[in-house]
Design an enzyme around this catalytic site. Structure first.
Site, PDB file in Angstrom:
ATOM      1  N   GLN A  77       0.835  -1.200   0.000  1.00 46.53           N
ATOM      2  CA  GLN A  77       0.000   0.000   0.000  1.00 46.53           C
ATOM      3  C   GLN A  77       0.872   1.253   0.000  1.00 46.53           C
ATOM      4  O   GLN A  77       1.226   1.787   1.049  1.00 46.53           O
ATOM      5  CB  GLN A  77      -0.956   0.020   1.189  1.00 46.53           C
ATOM      6  CG  GLN A  77      -1.958   1.136   1.055  1.00 46.53           C
ATOM      7  CD  GLN A  77      -3.019   1.107   2.120  1.00 46.53           C
ATOM      8  OE1 GLN A  77      -3.040   0.258   2.998  1.00 46.53           O
ATOM      9  NE2 GLN A  77      -3.909   2.065   2.058  1.00 46.53           N
ATOM     10  N   PHE A  78       1.194   1.736  -1.195  1.00 48.76           N
ATOM     11  CA  PHE A  78       2.020   2.936  -1.326  1.00 48.76           C
ATOM     12  C   PHE A  78       1.340   4.168  -0.752  1.00 48.76           C
ATOM     13  O   PHE A  78       1.998   5.140  -0.376  1.00 48.76           O
ATOM     14  CB  PHE A  78       2.429   3.175  -2.784  1.00 48.76           C
ATOM     15  CG  PHE A  78       1.338   3.719  -3.658  1.00 48.76           C
ATOM     16  CD1 PHE A  78       1.201   5.084  -3.846  1.00 48.76           C
ATOM     17  CD2 PHE A  78       0.448   2.861  -4.292  1.00 48.76           C
ATOM     18  CE1 PHE A  78       0.194   5.587  -4.658  1.00 48.76           C
ATOM     19  CE2 PHE A  78      -0.555   3.356  -5.098  1.00 48.76           C
ATOM     20  CZ  PHE A  78      -0.686   4.722  -5.281  1.00 48.76           C
ATOM     21  N   THR A  79       0.013   4.135  -0.618  1.00 42.66           N
ATOM     22  CA  THR A  79      -0.702   5.313  -0.127  1.00 42.66           C
ATOM     23  C   THR A  79      -0.409   5.607   1.345  1.00 42.66           C
ATOM     24  O   THR A  79      -0.765   6.683   1.837  1.00 42.66           O
ATOM     25  CB  THR A  79      -2.225   5.183  -0.344  1.00 42.66           C
ATOM     26  OG1 THR A  79      -2.709   4.056   0.387  1.00 42.66           O
ATOM     27  CG2 THR A  79      -2.553   5.053  -1.822  1.00 42.66           C
TER      28      THR A  79
END
Length: 150
Positions: A77-79
């Site tokens: 999850q890069f967010t």
């Protein structure tokens, strides 16, 4: 490296309506890789995840770490590196590029598989995923290898 760790009674992940990973009781871990992360960051986060004492003992106190009867579901999850300094639309310029992110995500899966005797499942890096989870507690822990002092 950032990890959002949720204690769950069950979790599963689907890609294109097909289930690709699932666990019962255990940890749902969202993992975000920073542009400056290295193997030291990964080692620190993995050690913390596997050592977290957030499961209840016989007295009902959070005193136990994850056991081999439980599972870990790892989701990229890069967010987690979203930044809202300049308004309401997040910037993700602190997240690692996809090649570095995938490299460290796969290393994380490898470390978990080697160092945890229970079930290790995952989503698919870079895919649009649907995650279904039932939190237990709820207990949610934030880990950040760039800010280890909290």
């Amino acid at each position: 490296m950032r990890a959002l760790v949720r204690r769950v009674s069950s979790a599963r992940v689907k890609v294109l309506s097909k289930q690709v990973g699932s666990i019962g009781d255990g940890l749902l871990v969202y993992l975000g890789i920073h542009i400056e992360d290295d193997c030291g960051d990964l080692d620190w986060v993995m050690k913390k995840i596997l050592g977290l004492r957030i499961f209840e003992d016989e007295q009902g106190k959070m005193n136990l770490k994850i056991s081999q009867d439980q599972g870990i579901l790892l989701i990229s999850q890069f967010t987690l590196w979203g930044n809202l300094k300049k308004g309401f639309r997040p910037s993700f310029n602190q997240a690692a590029d996809p090649a570095k992110g995938e490299f460290f995500y796969n290393l994380a899966l490898d470390q978990l598989s080697k160092n945890f005797a229970g079930k290790v499942e995952s989503g698919i890096f870079g895919a649009e995923m649907q995650i279904h989870a039932i939190d237990q507690g709820p207990v949610t822990i934030w880990l950040d290898s760039q800010n280890r002092g909290y």
